[in-house]
Design a protein around this motif. Sequence first.
Motif, PDB file in Angstrom:
ATOM      1  N   ARG A 214      39.186   2.585  27.009  1.00 55.49           N
ATOM      2  CA  ARG A 214      38.871   2.353  26.044  1.00 55.49           C
ATOM      3  C   ARG A 214      40.424   1.979  25.929  1.00 55.49           C
ATOM      4  O   ARG A 214      40.485   0.283  25.091  1.00 55.49           O
ATOM      5  CB  ARG A 214      39.609   2.970  25.187  1.00 55.49           C
ATOM      6  CG  ARG A 214      39.991   2.939  23.949  1.00 55.49           C
ATOM      7  CD  ARG A 214      40.109   3.831  22.421  1.00 55.49           C
ATOM      8  NE  ARG A 214      39.505   4.882  22.296  1.00 55.49           N
ATOM      9  CZ  ARG A 214      39.725   6.529  22.308  1.00 55.49           C
ATOM     10  NH1 ARG A 214      41.277   6.062  22.324  1.00 55.49           N
ATOM     11  NH2 ARG A 214      39.306   7.518  22.467  1.00 55.49           N
TER      12      ARG A 214
ATOM     13  N   ARG B 231      29.957   4.833  32.866  1.00 52.50           N
ATOM     14  CA  ARG B 231      30.389   5.790  32.542  1.00 52.50           C
ATOM     15  C   ARG B 231      29.666   6.619  31.595  1.00 52.50           C
ATOM     16  O   ARG B 231      29.834   8.258  32.170  1.00 52.50           O
ATOM     17  CB  ARG B 231      31.313   5.176  31.257  1.00 52.50           C
ATOM     18  CG  ARG B 231      32.337   6.049  30.120  1.00 52.50           C
ATOM     19  CD  ARG B 231      32.964   7.443  31.695  1.00 52.50           C
ATOM     20  NE  ARG B 231      34.422   6.875  32.541  1.00 52.50           N
ATOM     21  CZ  ARG B 231      35.125   6.260  32.007  1.00 52.50           C
ATOM     22  NH1 ARG B 231      36.160   6.473  31.353  1.00 52.50           N
ATOM     23  NH2 ARG B 231      36.016   5.191  33.011  1.00 52.50           N
TER      24      ARG B 231
ATOM     25  N   GLU C 192      38.341   8.874  29.075  1.00 54.93           N
ATOM     26  CA  GLU C 192      37.967   8.003  27.889  1.00 54.93           C
ATOM     27  C   GLU C 192      38.846   6.585  27.286  1.00 54.93           C
ATOM     28  O   GLU C 192      39.135   5.821  26.897  1.00 54.93           O
ATOM     29  CB  GLU C 192      37.580   8.368  26.829  1.00 54.93           C
ATOM     30  CG  GLU C 192      36.939   8.104  25.819  1.00 54.93           C
ATOM     31  CD  GLU C 192      35.974   7.415  26.121  1.00 54.93           C
ATOM     32  OE1 GLU C 192      35.836   6.592  25.022  1.00 54.93           O
ATOM     33  OE2 GLU C 192      34.533   7.346  26.710  1.00 54.93           O
TER      34      GLU C 192
END
Length: 172
Positions: free
Chosen positions: A118, A15, A114
């Motif tokens: 998460r 990432r 993101e």
Amino acid sequence: MADRSRILTSLERERTALVARYRAFDPDVLDTPCTRSEDPDGRDWTPRDHLAHLLRIEVAFLGMARATLDGDRDPLKIPGSSWEQRLVAVHRANEEHVDELGGLPLDELLDRLELARRDTLVFIAGLNDEQLDVPIPGAPWGDGSIGSVLRTNAYHERQHVQRVDEGLAGRR
């Protein structure tokens, strides 16, 4: 047996590389066609389209993992009786998703990625090692276990960055 540390390290490393690569693009490059769609009726994909696709897959893999732990016997939810038919359906759905999200601004796509990551990390944190090893019925990614499928997001990101870079290089 799943190696939680390797899963998390792979997800973080890829990432970080993905975001750095996309932040380095000239804004005009984000909308430059660089690869052919795998949907025969689809249009050529841009780097932005690849990012939208990665978002779709991250969310889909997490959904499959959750459905598996909830007892779903067909968590992939891909129509078709053969893998070839299922691939056609996947490519069509990818194209539809990219058409829907591919025009979003880079920052919004990265923010959504993101949030999806998460969610993946929170999910992983809530699993024990045995749950990471539970097979997702029909999953062809990695060894098919929850941990391996979720880790595939990292490989998938690397693969798409390479495709984008190769496609852009071929346009020069």
